[in-house]
Design an enzyme around this catalytic site. Sequence first.
Site, PDB file in Angstrom:
ATOM      1  N   LYS A  13     -10.638  59.174  69.509  1.00 24.90           N
ATOM      2  CA  LYS A  13      -9.703  59.063  70.644  1.00 24.90           C
ATOM      3  C   LYS A  13      -9.394  60.442  71.222  1.00 24.90           C
ATOM      4  CE  LYS A  13      -6.424  57.263  68.089  1.00 24.90           C
ATOM      5  NZ  LYS A  13      -7.126  57.247  66.788  1.00 24.90           N
ATOM      6  N   ARG A  88       1.187  52.466  69.582  1.00 20.30           N
ATOM      7  CA  ARG A  88       0.560  52.186  68.304  1.00 20.30           C
ATOM      8  C   ARG A  88       1.130  50.935  67.656  1.00 20.30           C
ATOM      9  NH1 ARG A  88      -1.387  57.307  66.630  1.00 20.30           N
ATOM     10  NH2 ARG A  88      -2.485  57.185  64.659  1.00 20.30           N
ATOM     11  N   ARG A 127     -13.800  66.734  59.636  1.00 16.20           N
ATOM     12  CA  ARG A 127     -13.047  67.188  60.818  1.00 16.20           C
ATOM     13  C   ARG A 127     -12.410  68.551  60.571  1.00 16.20           C
ATOM     14  NH1 ARG A 127      -8.775  63.518  63.749  1.00 16.20           N
ATOM     15  NH2 ARG A 127      -7.926  63.267  61.656  1.00 16.20           N
ATOM     16  N   ARG A 160      -6.669  68.929  58.530  1.00 17.71           N
ATOM     17  CA  ARG A 160      -5.364  68.280  58.691  1.00 17.71           C
ATOM     18  C   ARG A 160      -4.840  67.753  57.356  1.00 17.71           C
ATOM     19  NH1 ARG A 160      -5.412  64.310  63.832  1.00 17.71           N
ATOM     20  NH2 ARG A 160      -4.452  62.918  62.307  1.00 17.71           N
ATOM     21  N   ARG A 171      -4.020  55.156  56.284  1.00 17.29           N
ATOM     22  CA  ARG A 171      -3.921  55.146  57.746  1.00 17.29           C
ATOM     23  C   ARG A 171      -4.756  54.002  58.323  1.00 17.29           C
ATOM     24  NH1 ARG A 171      -5.773  60.979  58.877  1.00 17.29           N
ATOM     25  NH2 ARG A 171      -5.738  60.400  61.068  1.00 17.29           N
TER      26      ARG A 171
HETATM   27  P1  AP5 Z   1     -10.987  62.652  66.651  1.00 20.99           P
HETATM   28  O1  AP5 Z   1     -11.297  62.758  68.092  1.00 20.99           O
HETATM   29  O2  AP5 Z   1     -10.139  63.700  66.022  1.00 20.99           O
HETATM   30  O3  AP5 Z   1     -10.431  61.187  66.315  1.00 20.99           O
HETATM   31  P2  AP5 Z   1      -9.046  60.501  66.615  1.00 20.99           P
HETATM   32  O4  AP5 Z   1      -9.347  59.089  66.977  1.00 20.99           O
HETATM   33  O5  AP5 Z   1      -8.230  61.319  67.571  1.00 20.99           O
HETATM   34  O6  AP5 Z   1      -8.439  60.539  65.157  1.00 20.99           O
HETATM   35  P3  AP5 Z   1      -7.000  60.913  64.643  1.00 20.99           P
HETATM   36  O7  AP5 Z   1      -7.110  61.113  63.154  1.00 20.99           O
HETATM   37  O8  AP5 Z   1      -6.403  62.017  65.442  1.00 20.99           O
HETATM   38  O9  AP5 Z   1      -6.256  59.600  64.914  1.00 20.99           O
HETATM   39  P4  AP5 Z   1      -4.992  59.102  64.310  1.00 20.99           P
HETATM   40  O10 AP5 Z   1      -4.736  57.987  65.233  1.00 20.99           O
HETATM   41  O11 AP5 Z   1      -5.021  58.738  62.895  1.00 20.99           O
HETATM   42  O12 AP5 Z   1      -4.040  60.404  64.304  1.00 20.99           O
HETATM   43  P5  AP5 Z   1      -2.876  60.893  65.261  1.00 20.99           P
HETATM   44  O13 AP5 Z   1      -2.922  62.348  65.347  1.00 20.99           O
HETATM   45  O14 AP5 Z   1      -2.859  60.096  66.501  1.00 20.99           O
HETATM   46  O15 AP5 Z   1     -12.379  62.560  65.857  1.00 20.99           O
HETATM   47  C1  AP5 Z   1     -12.413  62.516  64.431  1.00 20.99           C
HETATM   48  C2  AP5 Z   1     -13.577  63.383  63.910  1.00 20.99           C
HETATM   49  O16 AP5 Z   1     -14.813  62.776  64.287  1.00 20.99           O
HETATM   50  C3  AP5 Z   1     -13.608  64.802  64.510  1.00 20.99           C
HETATM   51  O17 AP5 Z   1     -14.057  65.682  63.520  1.00 20.99           O
HETATM   52  C4  AP5 Z   1     -14.613  64.680  65.654  1.00 20.99           C
HETATM   53  O18 AP5 Z   1     -15.256  65.926  65.930  1.00 20.99           O
HETATM   54  C5  AP5 Z   1     -15.581  63.639  65.134  1.00 20.99           C
HETATM   55  N1  AP5 Z   1     -16.138  62.800  66.192  1.00 20.99           N
HETATM   56  C6  AP5 Z   1     -15.487  62.347  67.309  1.00 20.99           C
HETATM   57  N2  AP5 Z   1     -16.319  61.567  68.040  1.00 20.99           N
HETATM   58  C7  AP5 Z   1     -17.504  61.513  67.357  1.00 20.99           C
HETATM   59  C8  AP5 Z   1     -18.758  60.864  67.610  1.00 20.99           C
HETATM   60  N3  AP5 Z   1     -18.952  60.108  68.695  1.00 20.99           N
HETATM   61  N4  AP5 Z   1     -19.756  61.020  66.687  1.00 20.99           N
HETATM   62  C9  AP5 Z   1     -19.552  61.792  65.576  1.00 20.99           C
HETATM   63  N5  AP5 Z   1     -18.400  62.445  65.296  1.00 20.99           N
HETATM   64  C10 AP5 Z   1     -17.372  62.299  66.171  1.00 20.99           C
HETATM   65  O19 AP5 Z   1      -1.598  60.462  64.412  1.00 20.99           O
HETATM   66  C11 AP5 Z   1      -1.300  61.087  63.181  1.00 20.99           C
HETATM   67  C12 AP5 Z   1      -0.051  60.470  62.592  1.00 20.99           C
HETATM   68  O20 AP5 Z   1       1.057  60.701  63.477  1.00 20.99           O
HETATM   69  C13 AP5 Z   1      -0.066  58.966  62.366  1.00 20.99           C
HETATM   70  O21 AP5 Z   1      -0.666  58.620  61.138  1.00 20.99           O
HETATM   71  C14 AP5 Z   1       1.426  58.639  62.432  1.00 20.99           C
HETATM   72  O22 AP5 Z   1       2.057  58.961  61.234  1.00 20.99           O
HETATM   73  C15 AP5 Z   1       1.931  59.587  63.491  1.00 20.99           C
HETATM   74  N6  AP5 Z   1       1.927  59.005  64.843  1.00 20.99           N
HETATM   75  C16 AP5 Z   1       1.200  59.443  65.918  1.00 20.99           C
HETATM   76  N7  AP5 Z   1       1.439  58.678  66.997  1.00 20.99           N
HETATM   77  C17 AP5 Z   1       2.324  57.732  66.602  1.00 20.99           C
HETATM   78  C18 AP5 Z   1       2.942  56.626  67.267  1.00 20.99           C
HETATM   79  N8  AP5 Z   1       2.687  56.343  68.548  1.00 20.99           N
HETATM   80  N9  AP5 Z   1       3.789  55.859  66.554  1.00 20.99           N
HETATM   81  C19 AP5 Z   1       4.067  56.128  65.261  1.00 20.99           C
HETATM   82  N10 AP5 Z   1       3.518  57.143  64.575  1.00 20.99           N
HETATM   83  C20 AP5 Z   1       2.645  57.937  65.237  1.00 20.99           C
HETATM   84 MG    MG Z   2      -6.504  62.511  67.371  1.00 22.54          MG
END
Ligand code: AP5
Ligand code: MG
Length: 213
Positions: A13, A88, A127, A160, A171
Amino acid sequence: MKIVMLGAPGAGKGTQAKKIAAEYNIPHISTGDIFRANIKNGTELGKRAKAYMDEGKLVPDSLTLELIMDRFAEPDCASGYVLDGFPRTIAQAEALAKSLADKGDKLDFAIDVDVPDEKIVTRMSGRRACAACGGTFHIKYNPTKVEGICDLCGGELMIRDDDKPETVQKRLSVYHEQTQPLIDFYNNAGILMTVDGTQDVDVVFNSIMQILK
Ligand code: AP5
Ligand code: MG
């Protein structure tokens, strides 16, 4: 253009949202990045969010909604945004729809980046994220030119805290329970688009561009 990115943790994402934001010159709003910046800066919000994030749980809706509504009020949101990691939960999606409807507005697209769970753990273990600018890379799939150094700003890359395999599993299960229902929610709203997130980063981006254009 107002876009929501959906998908499991690690689906890509953030990677795609940054490219969309650059293409359309709109802000990329990641609630995860905002929480991590608050943790780094030792704010009260950061302290409250950290305990949930470290366990792979969601931060409570009330805290998340307060944060995001403040962000929407900033002037750069006037021409749209790409939301990454928000909404979410169904409650968050309903709150977003209501706040837009109150202004006579609505979302344009919800893009689901679809990646099966088996591929997620490998992605997360490789990552690397830039602490300074939030740039995201992968040691195998999206390596930086110089190991450990961000291509975008020269900052130092780090792993991270929530990318440990056991936290990733938690997660994923939280995603299936609380976030996956948003796929039906946006399908029913008629704005859901799905892309195959297992393809190369640029192939996924091209698929998204086909949808947006
Ligand atoms: P990346 O682009 O980093 O993936 P992502 O989908 O952004 O993954 P996240 O881990 O950031 O998502 P998340 O939803 O768990 O975390 P968030 O920060 O939102 O890609 C992942 C890896 O794959 C990278 O190394 C990339 O280079 C590689 N890659 C990408 N595309 C690829 C491809 N096509 N092929 C190969 N490799 C690829 O949330 C973290 C925490 O915050 C949550 O757990 C929660 O506690 C809290 N939080 C955040 N938002 C909320 C909310 N709205 N409500 C409640 N809690 C929340
Ligand atoms: Mg992300």
